[in-house]
Design an enzyme around this catalytic site. Structure first.
Site, PDB file in Angstrom:
ATOM      1  NE  ARG A   1      -1.636  -2.056   2.900  1.00 47.18           N
ATOM      2  CZ  ARG A   1      -1.752  -3.243   2.227  1.00 47.18           C
ATOM      3  NH1 ARG A   1      -2.841  -3.610   1.782  1.00 47.18           N
ATOM      4  NH2 ARG A   1      -0.861  -4.324   2.742  1.00 47.18           N
TER       5      ARG A   1
ATOM      6  CE  LYS B   1      27.523  -2.945  -6.586  1.00 39.59           C
ATOM      7  NZ  LYS B   1      27.671  -1.931  -7.567  1.00 39.59           N
TER       8      LYS B   1
ATOM      9  CG  HIS C   1       3.308   4.003   8.561  1.00 37.88           C
ATOM     10  ND1 HIS C   1       3.501   4.841   7.521  1.00 37.88           N
ATOM     11  CD2 HIS C   1       2.926   2.652   8.227  1.00 37.88           C
ATOM     12  CE1 HIS C   1       3.176   4.066   6.402  1.00 37.88           C
ATOM     13  NE2 HIS C   1       2.779   2.969   6.949  1.00 37.88           N
TER      14      HIS C   1
HETATM   15  N1   CP Z   1      -0.175   0.055   5.752  1.00 38.52           N
HETATM   16  C1   CP Z   1       0.829   0.036   5.308  1.00 38.52           C
HETATM   17  O1   CP Z   1       2.030   0.306   5.520  1.00 38.52           O
HETATM   18  O2   CP Z   1       0.896  -1.326   4.477  1.00 38.52           O
HETATM   19  P1   CP Z   1       2.084  -1.648   3.559  1.00 38.52           P
HETATM   20  O3   CP Z   1       3.368  -2.408   4.575  1.00 38.52           O
HETATM   21  O4   CP Z   1       1.544  -2.689   2.518  1.00 38.52           O
HETATM   22  O5   CP Z   1       2.720  -0.514   2.997  1.00 38.52           O
END
Ligand code: CP
Length: 310
Positions: free
Chosen positions: A49, A78, A127
């Site tokens: 995503r 490397k 995130h």
């Molecule tokens: N929600 C999310 O971070 O999904 P992915 O790990 O697929 O990017």
């Protein structure tokens, strides 16, 4: 807002600016907004995503994308350092989206790079782009961000999406329910932040008894890859498995189920047909929100010519 590293770097106004810009771009797409710009997409960890929606957001706003989806085919193999990788990539692009397994890697990259860095996930830490699309979805569906009662369920120890979203909602007078077994409960450092701000929260081991209270049920996957000891994972694997009959008629009419995805077995596919299931819409919202993040990151650093479009 040149960089998006931690949700803690953003004020309430910053977050609302991203959401309002995303709203506008959803209603009035602008395929020329970032014409001539190049996005570097550096994924040192797997993603579906986040990587694809950042890529889609770039294409939908006229930018081009380069990068990699795994470090295996790069000179990191490397022995090239992250610092040197970033110094190279900044010469080839205008903004860098990066996912890395090391907590703090995005902050490090921002210190090295003269271009904006967008953290697409750093280990179990944060995130922020996921949080912004979570906020966008909550506001879109419930009509407000203030005074939300939200239950986080599953892997609250390693779940960076939970850490970032809880920190963001702190600014909107929430009430939290943390539903997890002891071994993967929400970290103490987050609880200390809540205590210092007098945010109301509950530590729980099941969600049945709170379903009628909450506005948002935020499910998460138990992240096998983050456990040092597989035995510890086996003890908690499969502990929460929500079925349609568990929620229908037992929650508020407007209650929404979110999940950052991918799911494993914590949400039965039957639930997908429920009006409460919003996780696919949530994932789709990643595109306008990430368009807004590019636009804001680039506008505050260099593309003054496009500022009037924001
Ligand atoms: N929600 C999310 O971070 O999904 P992915 O790990 O697929 O990017």
């Amino acid at each position: 807002m040149k960089n998006f590293i931690s949700i803690k770097d953003l004020t309430k106004e910053d977050m609302l600016k991203v959401l309002d810009t995303a709203d506008r771009l959803l209603k009035e797409p602008n395929p020329h907004l970032l014409e001539g710009k190049i996005v570097a997409s550096l994924f040192f960890e797997p993603s579906t995503r986040t990587r694809l929606s950042f890529t889609s957001a770039a294409y939908r706003t006229g930018a081009k994308v380069l990068g990699f989806e795994s470090p295996d085919a790069t000179s990191l193999k490397k022995g090239e350092t992250l610092r040197d990788t970033i110094k190279m990539v900044e010469a080839y692009s205008d903004v860098i989206v990066m996912r890395h397994k090391i907590e703090g890697a995005a902050r490090f990259a921002a210190a090295v790079s003269k271009h904006p860095i967008i953290n697409a996930g750093d280990g179990a830490n944060e995130h922020p782009s996921q949080t912004l699309l979570d906020l966008f979805t909550i506001r879109q569906q419930i009509g407000r961000l203030e005074n939300i009662k939200i239950a986080f369920v599953g892997d609250l120890k390693y779940g960076r999406t939970v850490h970032s979203l809880a920190r963001a909602l702190i600014l909107f007078s929430p009430e939290f329910y943390f539903v997890a077994p002891d071994s993967i409960q929400i970290p103490d450092y987050i609880l200390k932040e809540l205590d210092n701000l007098n945010i109301k929260y509950h530590i729980c081991s099941e969600y049945d008894s709170i379903l009628s209270e909450i506005d948002v049920l935020y499910m998460t996957r138990i992240q096998k890859e983050r456990f040092d000891d597989v035995e510890e994972y086996n003890k908690v694997s499969g502990i929460y498995k929500i079925k349609r009959e568990d929620i229908e008629g037992k929650c508020k009419d407007h209650m929404i189920i979110l999940h950052p995805l991918p799911r494993v077995d914590e949400i039965d596919i039957d639930v997908d047909e429920s009006k409460h299931a919003l996780y696919f819409k949530q994932a789709a919202n990643g595109v306008p929100v990430r368009e807004a993040m590019y636009a804001i990151a680039l506008a505050t650093s260099q593309i003054d010519g496009n500022k009037e479009n924001l």
